[in-house]
Motif scaffolding. Structure first.
Motif, mmCIF file in Angstrom:
data_model
loop_
_atom_site.group_PDB
_atom_site.id
_atom_site.type_symbol
_atom_site.label_atom_id
_atom_site.label_comp_id
_atom_site.label_asym_id
_atom_site.label_seq_id
_atom_site.Cartn_x
_atom_site.Cartn_y
_atom_site.Cartn_z
ATOM 1 N N ARG A 92 0.832 -1.213 0.000
ATOM 2 C CA ARG A 92 0.000 0.000 0.000
ATOM 3 C C ARG A 92 0.861 1.257 0.000
ATOM 4 N NH1 ARG A 92 -3.242 -3.011 3.873
ATOM 5 N NH2 ARG A 92 -2.314 -1.758 5.513
ATOM 6 N N ASP A 96 0.600 4.027 -2.815
ATOM 7 C CA ASP A 96 0.193 5.392 -2.484
ATOM 8 C C ASP A 96 1.244 6.411 -2.921
ATOM 9 O OD1 ASP A 96 -2.162 4.480 -1.454
ATOM 10 O OD2 ASP A 96 -1.630 4.792 0.651
ATOM 11 N N ALA A 99 0.933 6.727 -6.601
ATOM 12 C CA ALA A 99 -0.277 7.459 -7.000
ATOM 13 C C ALA A 99 -0.132 8.953 -6.701
ATOM 14 C CB ALA A 99 -1.503 6.884 -6.297
ATOM 15 N N LEU A 100 0.563 9.284 -5.624
ATOM 16 C CA LEU A 100 0.776 10.696 -5.264
ATOM 17 C C LEU A 100 1.761 11.377 -6.212
ATOM 18 C CD1 LEU A 100 1.063 10.249 -1.402
ATOM 19 C CD2 LEU A 100 -0.581 11.763 -2.492
ATOM 20 N N GLY A 101 2.566 10.583 -6.908
ATOM 21 C CA GLY A 101 3.473 11.165 -7.894
ATOM 22 C C GLY A 101 4.889 11.397 -7.410
ATOM 23 N N GLN A 136 -4.016 3.607 -10.377
ATOM 24 C CA GLN A 136 -4.861 4.309 -9.411
ATOM 25 C C GLN A 136 -4.764 5.819 -9.632
ATOM 26 O OE1 GLN A 136 -6.951 3.412 -6.604
ATOM 27 N NE2 GLN A 136 -7.304 5.609 -6.644
ATOM 28 N N GLY A 137 -3.544 6.311 -9.729
ATOM 29 C CA GLY A 137 -3.315 7.754 -9.742
ATOM 30 C C GLY A 137 -3.405 8.378 -11.139
ATOM 31 N N VAL A 138 -3.610 7.561 -12.152
ATOM 32 C CA VAL A 138 -3.720 8.014 -13.548
ATOM 33 C C VAL A 138 -2.423 8.714 -13.972
ATOM 34 C CG1 VAL A 138 -5.219 9.069 -15.293
ATOM 35 C CG2 VAL A 138 -6.184 8.426 -13.078
ATOM 36 N N GLU A 228 1.516 4.569 6.964
ATOM 37 C CA GLU A 228 0.733 4.870 5.763
ATOM 38 C C GLU A 228 0.017 6.213 5.878
ATOM 39 O OE1 GLU A 228 -1.219 0.849 5.976
ATOM 40 O OE2 GLU A 228 -2.105 1.716 4.166
ATOM 41 N N ALA A 229 -0.606 6.427 7.035
ATOM 42 C CA ALA A 229 -1.347 7.680 7.225
ATOM 43 C C ALA A 229 -0.372 8.854 7.233
ATOM 44 C CB ALA A 229 -2.151 7.628 8.527
ATOM 45 N N ASN A 232 0.756 9.815 3.730
ATOM 46 C CA ASN A 232 -0.254 10.548 2.974
ATOM 47 C C ASN A 232 -0.497 11.948 3.540
ATOM 48 O OD1 ASN A 232 -1.245 8.852 0.716
ATOM 49 N ND2 ASN A 232 -1.567 7.376 2.367
ATOM 50 N N VAL A 233 -0.473 12.071 4.867
ATOM 51 C CA VAL A 233 -0.650 13.395 5.489
ATOM 52 C C VAL A 233 0.494 14.327 5.077
ATOM 53 C CG1 VAL A 233 -0.468 14.604 7.712
ATOM 54 C CG2 VAL A 233 -2.096 12.720 7.440
ATOM 55 N N GLY A 236 0.604 14.952 1.210
ATOM 56 C CA GLY A 236 -0.532 15.760 0.778
ATOM 57 C C GLY A 236 -0.155 17.230 0.629
ATOM 58 N N ASP B 96 -7.759 5.661 11.284
ATOM 59 C CA ASP B 96 -7.021 6.851 10.865
ATOM 60 C C ASP B 96 -7.782 8.128 11.215
ATOM 61 O OD1 ASP B 96 -4.998 5.296 9.898
ATOM 62 O OD2 ASP B 96 -5.451 5.585 7.786
ATOM 63 N N ARG B 223 -4.540 13.592 -9.845
ATOM 64 C CA ARG B 223 -4.290 12.229 -9.377
ATOM 65 C C ARG B 223 -5.462 11.746 -8.521
ATOM 66 N NH1 ARG B 223 0.854 10.841 -10.135
ATOM 67 N NH2 ARG B 223 2.177 12.464 -11.032
ATOM 68 N N ILE B 224 -5.919 10.537 -8.783
ATOM 69 C CA ILE B 224 -7.036 9.971 -8.035
ATOM 70 C C ILE B 224 -6.456 9.007 -7.003
ATOM 71 C CG2 ILE B 224 -9.186 8.649 -8.212
ATOM 72 C CD1 ILE B 224 -9.465 9.677 -11.058
ATOM 73 N N LEU B 225 -6.842 9.197 -5.749
ATOM 74 C CA LEU B 225 -6.239 8.411 -4.677
ATOM 75 C C LEU B 225 -7.226 7.386 -4.121
ATOM 76 C CD1 LEU B 225 -4.496 11.339 -2.765
ATOM 77 C CD2 LEU B 225 -3.586 9.938 -4.629
ATOM 78 N N ARG B 226 -6.695 6.332 -3.515
ATOM 79 C CA ARG B 226 -7.525 5.394 -2.749
ATOM 80 C C ARG B 226 -8.241 6.184 -1.657
ATOM 81 N NH1 ARG B 226 -5.216 1.424 0.497
ATOM 82 N NH2 ARG B 226 -3.594 2.919 1.027
ATOM 83 N N ALA B 229 -6.091 6.928 1.300
ATOM 84 C CA ALA B 229 -5.058 7.929 1.021
ATOM 85 C C ALA B 229 -5.700 9.311 0.917
ATOM 86 C CB ALA B 229 -4.316 7.570 -0.264
ATOM 87 N N ASN B 232 -6.513 10.785 4.339
ATOM 88 C CA ASN B 232 -5.336 11.292 5.048
ATOM 89 C C ASN B 232 -4.757 12.540 4.381
ATOM 90 O OD1 ASN B 232 -4.819 9.565 7.432
ATOM 91 N ND2 ASN B 232 -4.861 7.940 5.904
ATOM 92 N N VAL B 233 -4.759 12.564 3.049
ATOM 93 C CA VAL B 233 -4.258 13.748 2.336
ATOM 94 C C VAL B 233 -5.121 14.968 2.660
ATOM 95 C CG1 VAL B 233 -4.135 14.786 0.029
ATOM 96 C CG2 VAL B 233 -3.057 12.583 0.448
ATOM 97 N N GLY B 236 -5.028 15.897 6.463
ATOM 98 C CA GLY B 236 -3.716 16.408 6.847
ATOM 99 C C GLY B 236 -3.703 17.933 6.891
ATOM 100 N N LEU B 240 -1.682 20.245 9.671
ATOM 101 C CA LEU B 240 -0.420 20.911 9.287
ATOM 102 C C LEU B 240 -0.611 22.409 9.028
ATOM 103 C CD1 LEU B 240 0.956 18.089 7.003
ATOM 104 C CD2 LEU B 240 1.937 18.825 9.128
#
Lengths: 240, 240
Positions: A92, A96, A99-101, A136-138, A228-229, A232-233, A236, B96, B223-226, B229, B232-233, B236, B240
């Motif tokens: 995962r 992730d 997908a986030l790039g 997922q992230g295209v 994982e969290a 992504n936090v 993000g 989460d 970007r498309i996330l789960r 994800a 959390n994004v 966040g 922050l």
């Protein structure tokens, strides 16, 4: 799967074929697509676009009218140095970050990385997790993934060459928060390198060595998040 | 488990006992703690602090010198309306959101929520996932969780009463990005309510109904996330 990515050898003139069992199953059973339907596709390492289903066989799908005119989204100008996590969460996390790039991923050893994690058969399947993340992230451009089994030589010999501007290390017990750090940076640029620990975080020795090589320890508040969290936090911030 | 939370009935004067099998196992086998060691503990709904191990038996651990002087971190001023996701990801999502400090969680039906999800036995175990999230995030105050099995009546009759300032709905195909939305808000306050779809997102009808009831659709980039994800994004931003 928000698009179906195919390797360059599956394309020919303006046709293409899907012959990966997971992708064929997705088209048939998740999308429930039929002959004549348009699919979102992409060429691994190339452009995104669409194609129309010409024929559906048991183990392959033939596409025509392939149009690949959309460039993939820009990569984040970011290297993530991640302490190799438990195999269970590795899939995962790679998905992730892809997908986030994230452009570069370094999986590094740490005190709290158990030796057995480096023997996990999942480490042989990173390409598969990257493909899942791209679909997922295209996106079509895979991140570069490097394995660094020795923490100290990596930090001392390699880390600084990866940093193009600022670098941070996520640490719940840092004195400074990530937002304080960002407010101090008058260039308003985001760091180009982020180190994130696995479960249990970094030990003091690791934080000290990373700090001595240019990574500022920052926290994200009193709440401690799963790896994982936290990934992504933190990341993000590069999206939003 | 970054702290061990015990219900109020497990405390007596300045002693306490751990008798939950998962917690006892954690202290013995993950922390490898011994008599005389200090543990980070908290009282569910109360304060955080420490206690010292007095005795370790097979199924319980006795603590003394209980000190509960630390107030838990503030909750985020935030209601998350989440389309009920697949049972497989429900546990991690509840964990989460709890660890992040969301104050109110509404699990709502959506077009892409399969009917079977509402029959999942995991919905009976939300308290357990909340406890995991609190022990991860080092908090003692559980979020309020509400189940809303009917989307339209919920949005039409209840949603607006939950919004104290701005509300948004995450939608990859929205015209406006979350950061554009934030720049337009001269109060610089974060929204107090966020709607997040499950896999496949919201359908147009749902977006239109949510928008008609005060939720501005926003995207977070191409970007498309789960779902996990994305949660959390998005959230966040409150940390922050």
């Amino acid at each position: 799967m928000n698009c179906i990515l195919l390797p360059v050898e599956n394309f020919s003139a303006n046709t293409a074929k899907i012959n990966d069992v997971v992708q064929v199953d997705h088209v048939n059973n998740i999308l429930g697509a039929k002959v004549g339907d348009t699919l979102k596709i992409g060429q691994l390492g190339g452009n995104l676009g669409t194609a129309v289903i010409e024929d559906i066989a048991a183990d392959s799908i033939q596409l025509y009218d392939v149009q690949l005119a959309i460039t993939p989204p820009a990569k984040l100008d970011l290297t993530v140095v991640l302490a190799l996590p438990r195999p269970k969460v590795l899939r995962r996390l790679i998905m992730d970050m892809t997908a986030l790039g994230v452009r570069d991923i370094v999986l590094v050893n740490s005190y709290r990385t158990q030796k057995s994690y480096w023997q996990s058969p999942l480490l042989e399947r990173l390409d598969e997790f990257v493909l899942e993340g791209l679909q997922q992230g295209v996106d079509t451009i895979a991140p570069r993934i490097t394995l660094q089994k020795r923490f100290k030589p990596f930090v001392e010999d390699t880390l600084t060459s990866l940093v193009s501007n600022q670098a941070i290390v996520a640490h719940p017990y840092a004195e400074q928060s990530f937002s304080e750090f960002r407010q101090l940076d008058t260039t308003l640029e985001l760091p180009s390198l982020v180190c994130i620990g696995a479960e249990g975080g970094w030990i003091d020795y690791e934080i000290a060595l990373l700090a001595a090589h240019g990574c500022t320890p920052v926290h994200i508040g009193p709440r401690i998040l799963r790896t994982e969290a936290a990934v992504n936090v933190m990341l993000g911030q590069w999206l939003l």
